[in-house]
Scaffold this active site. Sequence first.
Site, short mmCIF file in Angstrom:
data_model
loop_
_atom_site.label_atom_id
_atom_site.label_comp_id
_atom_site.label_asym_id
_atom_site.label_seq_id
_atom_site.Cartn_x
_atom_site.Cartn_y
_atom_site.Cartn_z
N GLU A 45 1.80 10.31 3.66
CA GLU A 45 2.34 9.04 4.14
C GLU A 45 3.86 9.12 4.18
OE1 GLU A 45 3.07 4.48 2.62
OE2 GLU A 45 1.29 5.52 1.85
N ARG A 49 11.45 4.36 5.88
CA ARG A 49 12.58 3.82 5.13
C ARG A 49 13.87 4.57 5.41
NH1 ARG A 49 9.93 3.15 -0.93
NH2 ARG A 49 7.91 2.28 -0.27
N THR A 72 5.26 1.90 5.25
CA THR A 72 6.28 0.86 5.40
C THR A 72 6.34 0.38 6.86
OG1 THR A 72 7.54 2.13 3.74
CG2 THR A 72 8.56 0.14 4.57
N LYS A 132 -4.72 -1.30 0.98
CA LYS A 132 -3.77 -0.87 -0.03
C LYS A 132 -3.63 -2.01 -1.05
CE LYS A 132 1.20 0.31 -0.19
NZ LYS A 132 2.36 0.65 0.67
#
Length: 208
Positions: A45, A49, A72, A132
């Site tokens: 993953e 960011r 994200t 998640k």
Amino acid sequence: MTTLSAAVEKVMRLAPVIPVLVIEDIEHALPIAEALVAGGLPALEVTLRTECAIEAIKVMKQVPGAVVGAGTVLTPDDLSRSIDAGAEFIVSPGLTPTLGEAALKSGIPFLPGTANASDVMLALEMGFDRLKFFPAMAAGGPPALKAISAPLLAARFCPTGGVTPENAAEWLALDAVLCVGGSWMVPKGKPDPVKIEAAARIAAGLGR
């Protein structure tokens, strides 16, 4: 189980841990991916960011056996950019109707973030049952997820946020947990492939 659920679960069952990666330097992307895959953690993953995150997805996809996703992901634009870069799954810290609808339309395996029973119910209502749990420890840890998941039997989770080598096994012991997400395998700074591969091998053996 729907086709979409099956596709997400396939990613979640590749290994007990999905490395959550913050790539600061694009030169680090390839050696990190190679070391993690060699250590038995193929699902990667890459969090959006950093400025080089999208490029890092493209680079990591070059590694044989790597299944590279984007994390994200906050907006439909993030989703589109990730898919265009070749992301094979999408992870978000939460779930909004706009993002959920865009993910459903795209058909890509999507792991939306949930933190409480209402979040899970909204996700289930939208058609997502592989989720998640974030921020996992701040949201109450394993006891909280055990309680939340008990009446919501269709949901299965990947706890992320505060998951460590010390508590990962406790999370993985929960019936509702298929895998966990963690960043401990890859410390900040210049990567040491030997140490990363060693940490990945230990992580790959958790919960088994």
